[in-house]
Write an enzyme that holds these catalytic residues in place. Sequence first.
Site, PDB file in Angstrom:
ATOM      1  N   HIS A  37       0.834  -1.208   0.000  1.00  0.00           N
ATOM      2  CA  HIS A  37       0.000   0.000   0.000  1.00  0.00           C
ATOM      3  C   HIS A  37       0.867   1.256   0.000  1.00  0.00           C
ATOM      4  CE1 HIS A  37      -3.345  -2.658   0.809  1.00  0.00           C
ATOM      5  NE2 HIS A  37      -4.168  -1.640   0.662  1.00  0.00           N
ATOM      6  N   LYS A  38       1.875   1.231   0.852  1.00  0.00           N
ATOM      7  CA  LYS A  38       2.775   2.378   0.968  1.00  0.00           C
ATOM      8  C   LYS A  38       3.482   2.612  -0.375  1.00  0.00           C
ATOM      9  CE  LYS A  38       6.381   3.957   4.028  1.00  0.00           C
ATOM     10  NZ  LYS A  38       7.454   3.546   4.925  1.00  0.00           N
TER      11      LYS A  38
END
Lengths: 179, 295
Positions: A37-38
């Site tokens: 996600h990051k």
Amino acid sequence: MKHELNLPVDDRDLINLKIGDVVYLNGILITARDQVHKRIVEYFKNKKDLPASFKNLKGSAIYHCGPIIKESNGTYQIISGGPTTSQRMDDFENDVVKILGIKLVIGKGGMKNLDTKGNKIAYLSFTGGCGAIIHKKIEKIIDVEWKDLGICEAVWILKVKDFGPLIVSQDASGNSLYK
Amino acid sequence: MEKDLSILRKKINEALIKTITRATTRAPVEIIRSLKKVEKEEESSLAVEQLKLMLENFEYGEKKVIPICQDTGVLNFFILLGDKFPIISDFRTIIENAVDKATELVPLRGNSVDPLTNQNPENNLGINVPPIYLSISENSSNLKITILAKGGGAENISKLFMLNPSNALEEFQEKIVKAIKEAGGMPCPPVILGIGIGGDASSCMKLAKEALIRPLNQRHSREDVARLEIDLIQKINDLNIGVMGLGGKVTCLDVHIEVAMRHPASFPVGLIVQCYSHRWASFEMNEEGEIIDET
């Protein structure tokens, strides 16, 4: 109500999903957790190319999961793969679903910041701890991306069959089973 | 003599690999029994549906000998070493070797990540892992090792409270109920709580962790402590968080409290949260390396 859905799904499918409904999914989805996600958000901000396979995810699902994978002779087999706690992805998920065109987010425990109404998406809960049973529901591992993040954090592209029971716990009208 | 010890080392290693496998691929009988009871009592259909899946998953994992949960956790080793057991050193090496082999054999997920670089050696080893807790039992020639597979979701809810002794007994219950309420479905309820009261900051956390190993539904031998356990079970179940946070009567399977004397100025309370998939297993062997008990 029980739904059997084939991925990718569209807005019409989403309208029919109400909190408390049970869903079984067929088709292609990806696993993604903390580091993925990051990285997706970072790549997007820095205009870096995402893996080509991510372009086919319009209407597909993200599964918050860090599986156990067995690798032998270059082929992968999923051994166990229940959901992980979704709230850790809370700061990124609204951006990630927009970037990839995702329609269903699957995990456990619900999400506080996920805008299911604005994004016209649904959050589906799979029962935590049910990792072994996944063995029956994953038809095959199609590919893996970002393996440098480690087995557990990598993106596993999976073909699923009868993946469920998934409980609609946050629907596209903004209703939630989590109080 | 030296040759005998190498055989004994090998037997410990084999027992450890078997016990790690048991701990991660099947749920203890008491957990299965407890969840079946909840399934009968629960009125929420979403809770019942999920309990059925949990029980089916346990059965499937045990049959196929694969990890029931993909988060095979951090393996915590509790060693109870008899002071007359022939091997009193090298336990870290023996355990590391078993963890390495079990990670490949079972297989387990690589759950040891460097906190600064995020590098994962995928073998569950590295700096200061796995955690090993050693106790000595006097006048004993046996070795008992209990392995607790502690997943991340529940562990993340764990807390340390350093309370004011003048009102700590009232305050600690509120703090614990609040922590479980805020956590909702995150620790995979119905949960089991280990609580350490007293000691100091580190020892109350250790007590809390060890409290998890006590058999389910067994109350503390001290009546006042047992009453606190019963009170807390009630208060947590009243939260209506239910199975996986989707509502229902049962949020908590059990609360185990252990106590230690405290410093007059301090009232530490440690909370370790465990998910419904409370995975642990143990073995006990005699000085010949023969298994005399297995759980």
